[in-house]
Write a protein that holds these residues in place. Sequence first.
Motif: not given
Length: 503
Positions: A46-47, A86-91, A144-146
């Motif tokens: 997360v960091e 980027d899959p982590d960016l949603i908005g 993704g982290i989860r």
Amino acid sequence: MQRGLSRLYRFRSVRMAFLAVTLPLVIAVVGGFFVLLEVETYEDAVERLEMKLDRMLASNAVMLARAVWERNEVLIATQAAPALIDPDLIGIFITDRDGRPLAAFGARETPQGKSIIREAPISYAVGTDLQYAGRLELVMTDAGIRASARSRILVLVAFAILLSVAIVFATQAAFDLVIGRPLKELQKAIDSTRLGAPREEVQWHGADEVARVIEAFNRMQRRHTAYETALDEARIDLEKRVEERTGELKRARDEARAANRAKSAFLANMSHELRTPLNAIIGFAEVLKNQKFGPLGDERYSSYAEIVRTSGTHLLDLINDLLDLSRAEAGGLIPAESTIAIDAQIRRAIDMSRPEIDASGVTVTVEVDEAVPPLRADARLILQLLSNLITNAVKFTRPDGTITIGASIDDRRSVSVYVADTGIGIPEDQIEKVLEPFTQLDTRLHREHRGAGLGLPLCRAIAQAHGGQLLIESTFGEGTRITVTLPPWRALPPNDEPAPAAP
């Protein structure tokens, strides 16, 4: 804590109890370690995601500065949309310098994870000055982290289980080697001892606690072996002594029976031999006293004849009491049962003792409950019992004293006959003594009234021959109450009730 430990010992073996303790502990320790590891991994991820979001926010704020200043939506879409690859960016959300929404791409939330939002102002260089052009907001998710964490957790759980099982089995192997084997040997020795086999010692050596327990057990086995040997020797010696003593007791019993038979025969013979001359003496004394064949001359002859008659009668009564007591001790005092009225028997006994009563100056009262029914008993023995009790009461009651003779019946239909006096009484510690034959109490007041000591023992024998009992209640110096209680089956029932059976 103690209650929890007591539950552990409900297992059928120490091994199972040990496994029940170690397995949860191992799983808790290994699981706790991997949980802490996963939490640390998740926080690091997360960091890193937040740092990545900060970098993207800074670079996109610079890249979008001109397009936002000019409010060029096409250029904004061209420059901003590719970042959503980027899959982590949603908005991506952009507002102009007036705070109005200028562009919005994606969403602020996602059900697969938690949203991380960062905002930054967009500045545009106008000449040498930086002017506020608008505001950029980026939204990332930790989905993704989860997902990676869930995959890792499954692997870690499987690994933790395998590791726990391996640790438990290794612990069990060590337990069997260190504790299990000696315990099995100890249990084997205990079981063999319980089944009656010779006491065996456990062959186990060591310096740990288990070895010390086994050594203590071996010492106990040796002590018990010594005790059992001594006990067997004592038992054999005791059996020998008991056998010898039994033989002595049998011989003593036979001798006592022979002596009792000889005594009974002697008393029977002597009573017969004494009664015949005594009856003659009493009869001739009465003839002389009454001067049936003419005057004797001197009046003293008549007085002497009365003394002879009285003494003979007393001696004959003593012989009869002695013979009855002897029969009672030999079990031969069997009542000749007939139907008697207890009040009539009481008055006959009083009449028989009338001379002594009149001479002593005592007052005699009779208290017979009207509910007392006729009795099934031996009339002669009951009369003898009452006469003895009344004679004793008269003998030991001072002049002007009171003697109360009565009878009552209780709820169980047990009839009680009592003689109470206000005489000199009996010391409490000598009440049992007066029931022994030929016993005289050693007090000054009792020494003044000598007797053979057969009255009360014979009364108790008569009561017992009728299935009853004799009770003495006395206070020294105040008086005595003697109660004879007959069993319920001695009382005749009313006409409409069946007669109780004798035991």
